[in-house]
Design an enzyme around this catalytic site. Structure first.
Site, PDB file in Angstrom:
ATOM      1  N   SER A 257       0.795  -1.237   0.000  1.00 30.60           N
ATOM      2  CA  SER A 257       0.000   0.000   0.000  1.00 30.60           C
ATOM      3  C   SER A 257       0.829   1.290   0.000  1.00 30.60           C
ATOM      4  CB  SER A 257      -0.979   0.006   1.169  1.00 30.60           C
ATOM      5  OG  SER A 257      -1.857  -1.085   1.045  1.00 30.60           O
TER       6      SER A 257
ATOM      7  N   THR B 138      -5.684  -3.065   8.750  1.00 28.56           N
ATOM      8  CA  THR B 138      -5.446  -4.473   8.450  1.00 28.56           C
ATOM      9  C   THR B 138      -5.435  -5.289   9.733  1.00 28.56           C
ATOM     10  OG1 THR B 138      -4.114  -6.014   7.150  1.00 28.56           O
ATOM     11  CG2 THR B 138      -2.906  -4.259   8.268  1.00 28.56           C
TER      12      THR B 138
ATOM     13  N   LYS C 166      -9.489  -5.020  11.804  1.00 25.35           N
ATOM     14  CA  LYS C 166     -10.600  -4.722  10.879  1.00 25.35           C
ATOM     15  C   LYS C 166     -11.965  -4.714  11.572  1.00 25.35           C
ATOM     16  CE  LYS C 166      -8.595  -6.150   6.488  1.00 25.35           C
ATOM     17  NZ  LYS C 166      -8.864  -6.836   5.233  1.00 25.35           N
TER      18      LYS C 166
ATOM     19  N   ASP D 136     -12.361  -3.933   0.179  1.00 25.87           N
ATOM     20  CA  ASP D 136     -12.069  -5.292  -0.320  1.00 25.87           C
ATOM     21  C   ASP D 136     -13.286  -5.818  -1.087  1.00 25.87           C
ATOM     22  OD1 ASP D 136      -9.562  -5.430   0.927  1.00 25.87           O
ATOM     23  OD2 ASP D 136     -10.427  -6.213   2.783  1.00 25.87           O
TER      24      ASP D 136
ATOM     25  N   GLY E 189     -12.433 -22.082   2.362  1.00 25.82           N
ATOM     26  CA  GLY E 189     -11.882 -21.311   3.474  1.00 25.82           C
ATOM     27  C   GLY E 189     -12.978 -20.578   4.214  1.00 25.82           C
ATOM     28  N   ALA E 190     -12.730 -20.303   5.497  1.00 19.90           N
ATOM     29  CA  ALA E 190     -13.768 -19.660   6.312  1.00 19.90           C
ATOM     30  C   ALA E 190     -13.158 -18.627   7.257  1.00 19.90           C
ATOM     31  CB  ALA E 190     -14.542 -20.722   7.090  1.00 19.90           C
TER      32      ALA E 190
ATOM     33  N   GLY F 149     -11.308 -14.446   7.440  1.00 21.91           N
ATOM     34  CA  GLY F 149     -11.766 -13.080   7.190  1.00 21.91           C
ATOM     35  C   GLY F 149     -12.057 -12.817   5.720  1.00 21.91           C
TER      36      GLY F 149
ATOM     37  N   ASN G 113     -14.419 -25.878   4.321  1.00 21.49           N
ATOM     38  CA  ASN G 113     -13.246 -25.454   5.090  1.00 21.49           C
ATOM     39  C   ASN G 113     -12.643 -26.645   5.818  1.00 21.49           C
ATOM     40  OD1 ASN G 113     -11.561 -23.302   6.042  1.00 21.49           O
ATOM     41  ND2 ASN G 113     -12.493 -23.538   8.057  1.00 21.49           N
TER      42      ASN G 113
ATOM     43  N   THR H 120     -11.564 -26.775   8.839  1.00 21.13           N
ATOM     44  CA  THR H 120     -12.339 -26.871  10.075  1.00 21.13           C
ATOM     45  C   THR H 120     -13.802 -26.657   9.699  1.00 21.13           C
ATOM     46  OG1 THR H 120     -10.466 -25.793  11.162  1.00 21.13           O
ATOM     47  CG2 THR H 120     -12.488 -26.005  12.457  1.00 21.13           C
TER      48      THR H 120
HETATM   49  P1  ATR Z   1      -7.845 -14.694   5.967  1.00 21.62           P
HETATM   50  O1  ATR Z   1      -8.197 -13.515   6.807  1.00 21.62           O
HETATM   51  O2  ATR Z   1      -6.838 -14.426   4.895  1.00 21.62           O
HETATM   52  O3  ATR Z   1      -9.060 -15.392   5.442  1.00 21.62           O
HETATM   53  P2  ATR Z   1      -7.567 -16.569   8.139  1.00 21.62           P
HETATM   54  O4  ATR Z   1      -8.710 -15.879   8.811  1.00 21.62           O
HETATM   55  O5  ATR Z   1      -6.377 -16.899   8.949  1.00 21.62           O
HETATM   56  O6  ATR Z   1      -7.057 -15.692   6.924  1.00 21.62           O
HETATM   57  O7  ATR Z   1      -8.130 -17.892   7.414  1.00 21.62           O
HETATM   58  C1  ATR Z   1      -7.292 -18.759   6.804  1.00 21.62           C
HETATM   59  C2  ATR Z   1      -8.118 -19.826   6.069  1.00 21.62           C
HETATM   60  O8  ATR Z   1      -7.212 -20.690   5.391  1.00 21.62           O
HETATM   61  C3  ATR Z   1      -8.944 -20.710   6.977  1.00 21.62           C
HETATM   62  O9  ATR Z   1     -10.119 -21.088   6.324  1.00 21.62           O
HETATM   63  C4  ATR Z   1      -8.028 -21.911   7.188  1.00 21.62           C
HETATM   64  O10 ATR Z   1      -8.675 -23.094   7.539  1.00 21.62           O
HETATM   65  P3  ATR Z   1      -9.039 -23.407   9.106  1.00 21.62           P
HETATM   66  O11 ATR Z   1     -10.221 -22.563   9.429  1.00 21.62           O
HETATM   67  O12 ATR Z   1      -9.307 -24.855   9.154  1.00 21.62           O
HETATM   68  O13 ATR Z   1      -7.808 -23.020   9.894  1.00 21.62           O
HETATM   69  C5  ATR Z   1      -7.434 -22.028   5.808  1.00 21.62           C
HETATM   70  N1  ATR Z   1      -6.171 -22.770   5.785  1.00 21.62           N
HETATM   71  C6  ATR Z   1      -4.962 -22.341   6.189  1.00 21.62           C
HETATM   72  N2  ATR Z   1      -4.009 -23.285   5.999  1.00 21.62           N
HETATM   73  C7  ATR Z   1      -4.654 -24.367   5.446  1.00 21.62           C
HETATM   74  C8  ATR Z   1      -4.229 -25.662   5.012  1.00 21.62           C
HETATM   75  N3  ATR Z   1      -2.953 -26.038   5.093  1.00 21.62           N
HETATM   76  N4  ATR Z   1      -5.168 -26.481   4.481  1.00 21.62           N
HETATM   77  C9  ATR Z   1      -6.454 -26.110   4.388  1.00 21.62           C
HETATM   78  N5  ATR Z   1      -6.915 -24.901   4.782  1.00 21.62           N
HETATM   79  C10 ATR Z   1      -6.032 -24.032   5.308  1.00 21.62           C
END
Ligand code: ATR
Length: 289
Positions: free
Chosen positions: A21, A66, A70, A106, A131-132, A134, A155, A157
């Protein structure tokens, strides 16, 4: 030249690692002869309240926000725009006469990237979000707000995917929303129907670029757009796998530029030269010619 009239802008977060930025905004100020400067302010979590008071006291005209602030800055704002409110996160503050206004650029960046770079329009489409965290939260809200027909979220998790899906279902009853884990048996059957896949995870990002895609790409097809929000490397393993199957692909770099564009406009009332930013990023950041 910096003088007594220079308007101050910046970035707040903790810790502040690499950020593109300052480079983007300062180069645009120079090119457009605008008397602004953009700095990075690392604010420790226990000093956030003083930090926000400091922005006001020092008459800093606006900041990007950031991780991890946020959400945390939201109670300090006079007004929050609709989409930021729905996402539950702001990434841009504008200081007007000591009052802070919050935005989520964003969301704007993601939509513009789909429309402009993917020639993709959300209405009545079907999408899968991986993914789940932010980023996933922002992507899901943009898709639902723009009348996606069907939305899947998976996701590692699974419980986090379900939690987000439940929130979205409550807000957007007209969208069919389904959640699950990273299980091939779960996602393979519906991949053929997907128009869009968005990988919001950090899987495939440097320095761990040489890994398997976060999901198996066997069922990707040529009628889908696959987006990876990661842009370093420019082609992650999931994008390479998608290309092999004939899918369109986009990385997250342009989204990053578009969110900066929107923040810039909110602060200065003027539009930056995006072409210049593309070139700058290519030469200074990705080290390409
Ligand atoms: P952001 O704000 O960029 O979304 P975050 O909130 O840390 O970052 O989220 C990271 C995401 O990447 C999550 O969905 C995470 O899965 P978990 O909720 O199970 O932790 C996912 N992630 C990170 N490393 C991973 C991996 N090796 N395999 C699968 N999913 C992964």
């Amino acid at each position: 030249m910096i003088d007594v009239n220079t308007k101050k802008l910046g970035l707040i977060g903790y810790p502040l690692g690499h950020s593109i930025s300052p480079l983007l905004h300062n180069s645009a100020f120079k090119q457009m002869a605008l008397n602004y400067v953009y700095l990075a302010f690392q604010i420790k979590p226990e000093e956030l309240v003083q930090g926000i008071k400091g922005i006001k006291a020092l008459d800093i005209k606006g900041v990007n926000v950031t991780i991890p602030y946020k959400k945390k800055v939201m109670p300090f704002l006079k007004e929050i725009d609709d989409i930021a409110q729905k996402i539950g996160a702001v990434n841009t503050l504008v200081n007007k006469n000591g009052n802070f206004y919050g935005y989520n650029t964003d969301a704007y960046g993601f939509k513009k990237m789909l429309n402009q770079d993917g020639n993709f329009y959300i209405e009545n489409k079907k999408a899968l979000i991986i993914g789940a965290g932010g980023a996933s939260r922002a992507v899901g809200i943009v898709l639902c707000e723009n009348d996606i027909d069907e939305l899947y979220i998976i996701n590692r998790t699974e419980a986090k995917a379900k939690k987000l899906a439940d929130e979205w279902k409550e807000k957007y009853a007209e969208v069919k929303i389904t959640s699950g884990g990273l299980d091939k048996n779960f996602y393979n059957p519906f991949l053929k129907d997907m128009d869009l896949i968005v990988d919001t995870t950090s899987v495939g990002m440097e320095p761990k670029a040489d890994v398997d895609p976060v999901i198996v790409a066997d069922k990707f097809h040529s009628n889908m757009l696959v987006v990876d929000l990661v842009y370093n490397p420019p082609e992650t393993t999931i994008l390479k796998a998608a290309q092999k199957r004939g899918a369109e692909t986009i990385n997250g770099l342009n989204m990053l530029l578009y969110q900066a564009e929107k923040s810039f406009e909110l602060w200065t009332g003027k539009s930056p030269d995006l072409e210049n930013w593309f070139n700058l990023v290519k030469t200074e950041f990705l080290n390409e010619e």
